[in-house]
Design an enzyme around this catalytic site. Sequence first.
Site, PDB file in Angstrom:
ATOM      1  N   THR A 166       5.928 -30.105 -33.978  1.00 27.54           N
ATOM      2  CA  THR A 166       6.908 -30.272 -33.071  1.00 27.54           C
ATOM      3  C   THR A 166       8.158 -29.400 -33.301  1.00 27.54           C
ATOM      4  O   THR A 166       8.475 -29.497 -34.413  1.00 27.54           O
ATOM      5  CB  THR A 166       6.977 -31.444 -32.587  1.00 27.54           C
ATOM      6  OG1 THR A 166       6.104 -31.919 -32.185  1.00 27.54           O
ATOM      7  CG2 THR A 166       8.326 -31.780 -31.451  1.00 27.54           C
ATOM      8  N   ARG A 194      -3.682 -36.333 -22.981  1.00 31.26           N
ATOM      9  CA  ARG A 194      -2.738 -37.114 -23.834  1.00 31.26           C
ATOM     10  C   ARG A 194      -1.425 -36.384 -23.870  1.00 31.26           C
ATOM     11  O   ARG A 194      -1.343 -35.453 -23.938  1.00 31.26           O
ATOM     12  CB  ARG A 194      -3.127 -37.017 -25.176  1.00 31.26           C
ATOM     13  CG  ARG A 194      -2.434 -37.857 -26.446  1.00 31.26           C
ATOM     14  CD  ARG A 194      -1.592 -36.713 -27.221  1.00 31.26           C
ATOM     15  NE  ARG A 194      -0.930 -37.414 -28.082  1.00 31.26           N
ATOM     16  CZ  ARG A 194       0.205 -36.845 -28.831  1.00 31.26           C
ATOM     17  NH1 ARG A 194       0.736 -35.711 -28.589  1.00 31.26           N
ATOM     18  NH2 ARG A 194       0.720 -37.389 -29.884  1.00 31.26           N
ATOM     19  N   VAL A 195      -0.465 -37.214 -23.590  1.00 31.19           N
ATOM     20  CA  VAL A 195       0.948 -36.971 -23.814  1.00 31.19           C
ATOM     21  C   VAL A 195       1.576 -37.935 -24.853  1.00 31.19           C
ATOM     22  O   VAL A 195       1.478 -39.127 -24.943  1.00 31.19           O
ATOM     23  CB  VAL A 195       1.777 -37.209 -22.411  1.00 31.19           C
ATOM     24  CG1 VAL A 195       3.272 -36.827 -22.596  1.00 31.19           C
ATOM     25  CG2 VAL A 195       1.099 -36.405 -21.294  1.00 31.19           C
ATOM     26  N   GLY A 196       2.389 -37.059 -25.581  1.00 33.96           N
ATOM     27  CA  GLY A 196       3.005 -37.634 -26.871  1.00 33.96           C
ATOM     28  C   GLY A 196       4.208 -38.169 -26.379  1.00 33.96           C
ATOM     29  O   GLY A 196       4.877 -38.128 -25.335  1.00 33.96           O
ATOM     30  N   ASP A 197       5.154 -38.357 -27.611  1.00 34.50           N
ATOM     31  CA  ASP A 197       6.534 -38.889 -27.507  1.00 34.50           C
ATOM     32  C   ASP A 197       7.565 -37.865 -27.041  1.00 34.50           C
ATOM     33  O   ASP A 197       8.460 -37.997 -26.368  1.00 34.50           O
ATOM     34  CB  ASP A 197       7.098 -39.227 -28.883  1.00 34.50           C
ATOM     35  CG  ASP A 197       7.012 -37.935 -29.897  1.00 34.50           C
ATOM     36  OD1 ASP A 197       5.870 -37.524 -30.084  1.00 34.50           O
ATOM     37  OD2 ASP A 197       7.928 -37.603 -30.297  1.00 34.50           O
ATOM     38  N   THR A 217      10.161 -35.673 -34.368  1.00 32.90           N
ATOM     39  CA  THR A 217       8.864 -34.856 -34.768  1.00 32.90           C
ATOM     40  C   THR A 217       7.855 -35.903 -35.555  1.00 32.90           C
ATOM     41  O   THR A 217       8.429 -36.728 -36.123  1.00 32.90           O
ATOM     42  CB  THR A 217       9.319 -33.701 -35.555  1.00 32.90           C
ATOM     43  OG1 THR A 217       7.909 -33.161 -36.106  1.00 32.90           O
ATOM     44  CG2 THR A 217      10.140 -33.787 -36.684  1.00 32.90           C
ATOM     45  N   GLY A 218       6.581 -35.721 -35.403  1.00 30.58           N
ATOM     46  CA  GLY A 218       5.647 -36.453 -36.239  1.00 30.58           C
ATOM     47  C   GLY A 218       4.713 -37.233 -35.329  1.00 30.58           C
ATOM     48  O   GLY A 218       4.363 -36.539 -34.167  1.00 30.58           O
ATOM     49  N   GLY A 220       3.231 -38.950 -32.318  1.00 32.19           N
ATOM     50  CA  GLY A 220       3.898 -39.416 -31.359  1.00 32.19           C
ATOM     51  C   GLY A 220       3.402 -40.758 -30.944  1.00 32.19           C
ATOM     52  O   GLY A 220       4.320 -41.592 -30.469  1.00 32.19           O
TER      53      GLY A 220
HETATM   54  N1  GLY Z   1       5.523 -35.367 -31.768  1.00 30.00           N
HETATM   55  C1  GLY Z   1       4.663 -34.701 -31.079  1.00 30.00           C
HETATM   56  C2  GLY Z   1       3.563 -35.498 -30.548  1.00 30.00           C
HETATM   57  O1  GLY Z   1       3.061 -36.373 -31.034  1.00 30.00           O
HETATM   58  O2  GLY Z   1       3.040 -35.077 -29.514  1.00 30.00           O
END
Ligand code: GLY
Length: 296
Positions: A166, A194-197, A217-218, A220
């Site tokens: 990210t 899928r949606v992350g953080d 970042t990382g 999510g």
């Molecule tokens: N940090 C980005 C994700 O997990 O989508």
Amino acid sequence: MTPSLIVHGGAWSIPPHEVEPHINGCRSAAQTGWEALIKGGSALDAVEAAVRVLEDDPTYDAGRGSVLNADGDIEMDAIIMDGATLNTGAVAAIQRVQHPVSAARLVMRHSEHNLLVGAGAESFARRMGVPVYPQVNLVTERELEKWRAAQAAPPDSARKEFSHDTVGAVARDADGHLAVATSTGGTFNKLPGRVGDSPLIGSGAYADDLSGAASATGWGESLMKIVICKTACDLMARGHDAQTAADAAIKQLGERVNGLGGIIIIDGRGGIGHAHNTPGMAYAKVLPDGQISAGC
Ligand code: GLY
């Protein structure tokens, strides 16, 4: 007031041959964001400009170069947030927009919503004049090869290794206002939908002039559980500086949810902090003398 700026290009196990392009790309994004600030641009202008540079650079998992999901498609997420007003715009699971961060800013400015997803987000962006391309324009040969290799590998074997790239930027402008932007292609081989953080307020980004601003970042799924950017901003609201808040947020990520990631932060006094518990995190920050310091 002297402006402040920091960008990141993802926290993960950056292979040795990719370290230099990651650092150079961050340096270039920081330079672009800094030029916006010293020309009198707002913190929002600076973070959008910096993240667009990273989205254009196929080195990173954002915009062109985004990782592919289990179906072999791109699904990108992005957010932008204004620390002066707490206004936020975000997009999720979009496939055909080169600069998701700019689509997010349009959501913030021209809709009554905070987050638009999928086809609705793309259709809104198109109505706002954003070019919408065939997805293939954003897919790189590197990611196609990685995806093909994953189809032949045992399930889950490659996911965490290649999935933390990210990008993000945090800025404070000459008026003392804070802003943040985060953009991502998400995690490699993720389930479609899928949606992350990253596009979630408080998780992938948070900005409040009364405390500070942060971009994460990382992995999510872990970052969301501790709402990491809001957690860091709450620490700054209680008087901690940016570096202390960054260290504490990453400590909590590891100890509380066994998470892996990184964070970049600017506090209300313009102090800069960054921390990660992954093997590397690409970043570049502008020092008080205007020089750029970058690392991995
Ligand atoms: N940090 C980005 C994700 O997990 O989508």
